[in-house]
Design a protein around this motif. Structure first.
Motif, short mmCIF file in Angstrom:
data_model
loop_
_atom_site.label_atom_id
_atom_site.label_comp_id
_atom_site.label_asym_id
_atom_site.label_seq_id
_atom_site.Cartn_x
_atom_site.Cartn_y
_atom_site.Cartn_z
N TYR A 1 28.99 35.30 28.84
CA TYR A 1 27.68 35.98 28.95
C TYR A 1 27.83 37.36 29.59
CZ TYR A 1 25.75 31.43 27.76
OH TYR A 1 25.45 30.26 27.12
N GLU B 1 29.21 39.68 26.95
CA GLU B 1 28.20 40.13 26.00
C GLU B 1 27.25 41.15 26.63
OE1 GLU B 1 26.30 36.68 24.55
OE2 GLU B 1 27.99 36.05 23.29
N ILE B 2 26.91 40.95 27.92
CA ILE B 2 26.04 41.91 28.60
C ILE B 2 26.74 43.27 28.73
CG2 ILE B 2 24.98 42.44 30.84
CD1 ILE B 2 24.39 39.46 31.12
N GLY C 1 28.98 44.48 26.67
CA GLY C 1 28.93 45.10 25.35
C GLY C 1 27.56 45.67 25.04
N PHE C 2 26.50 44.98 25.46
CA PHE C 2 25.13 45.48 25.24
C PHE C 2 24.89 46.76 26.04
CE2 PHE C 2 20.58 45.52 26.32
CZ PHE C 2 20.05 45.59 25.04
N VAL C 3 25.37 46.81 27.27
CA VAL C 3 25.21 48.01 28.10
C VAL C 3 25.94 49.19 27.47
CG1 VAL C 3 25.80 49.03 30.33
CG2 VAL C 3 24.78 46.76 30.24
N LEU D 1 26.56 49.56 24.29
CA LEU D 1 25.81 49.95 23.10
C LEU D 1 24.61 50.82 23.46
CD1 LEU D 1 25.28 49.68 20.05
CD2 LEU D 1 24.01 47.59 20.55
N VAL D 2 23.89 50.44 24.51
CA VAL D 2 22.74 51.23 24.94
C VAL D 2 23.19 52.62 25.41
CG1 VAL D 2 20.91 51.39 26.68
CG2 VAL D 2 21.34 49.22 25.52
#
Length: 201
Positions: free
Chosen positions: A146, A149-150, A152-154, A156-157
């Motif tokens: 988790y 994934e967080i 990777g999301f950061v 991406l943003v």
């Protein structure tokens, strides 16, 4: 055991000095170059620990990301390279010193492998004959999946935010709007005018 300790102190000192210069440098281009130097020396520390995969990822991924960061800095801050080239001779001694330090590190590493090929490495013990890469993958995708994934999301943003900040539209240029075209009706698309005979619009 003296040779790994010497490498450890060299890599650590250069990494700390580079990190300090990243913060203390007034020129953003110099900060990026010092950051690359810090990444390279941190990769050397990973090699001393026996984590060759992490060292390779640090150099390939993060140095590549720093190159992209360099492009964003140039695009957003509009760095004047003409002014930077005028002071090239002023910074030449510092650049030469950094180049000599990097060359000395490479010579020490290659020389150590050549003269002492069977020297014991300071490596983390392998568990149940699992390689370093496999153990890292099992840890990332099970216990820390988790958080991974967080992260990777950061990233991406952050990438989308950098694109939005650097994207500028020219004024006075007509652009196609697909939603407006799809929402058109005959009443809004066609205008019927009654023109008197002998007169134009």
């Amino acid at each position: 055991m003296i040779l790994p300790a010497i490498f450890f102190y060299i890599f650590s000192a250069v990494t700390i000095a580079s990190a300090v210069m990243v913060i203390g440098s007034r020129n953003p281009v110099h900060s990026v170059l010092f950051l690359i130097l810090a990444f390279v020396n941190a990769a050397g520390l990973f090699i001393l620990l026996g984590a060759e995969f992490l060292a390779m990822i640090l150099v390939v991924v993060y140095v590549g990301a720093v190159a992209v960061l360099f492009l964003f800095v140039v695009m957003m801050l509009d760095v004047d390279f003409v002014e930077l080239r005028q002071g090239f001779l002023t910074y030449l001694p510092v650049g030469g010193l950094i180049g000599i330090v990097l060359l000395a590190e490479l010579v020490l590493v290659l020389g150590g492998w050549y003269f002492v090929p069977n020297a014991p490495a300071v490596a983390a013990p392998e568990v149940a004959s699992v390689s370093n890469t496999a153990a890292l993958g099992q840890l990332l995708y099970t216990r820390y999946v988790y958080l991974f994934e967080i992260a990777g999301f950061v990233l991406l943003v952050a990438m989308i935010g950098a694109i939005v900040l650097t994207l500028h539209h020219k004024q006075g240029v007509k652009r196609q709007s697909i939603p407006q075209q799809n929402a058109r009706t005959p009443a809004t698309a066609i205008e019927v005018r009654k023109v008197e005979s002998g007169r134009g619009l």
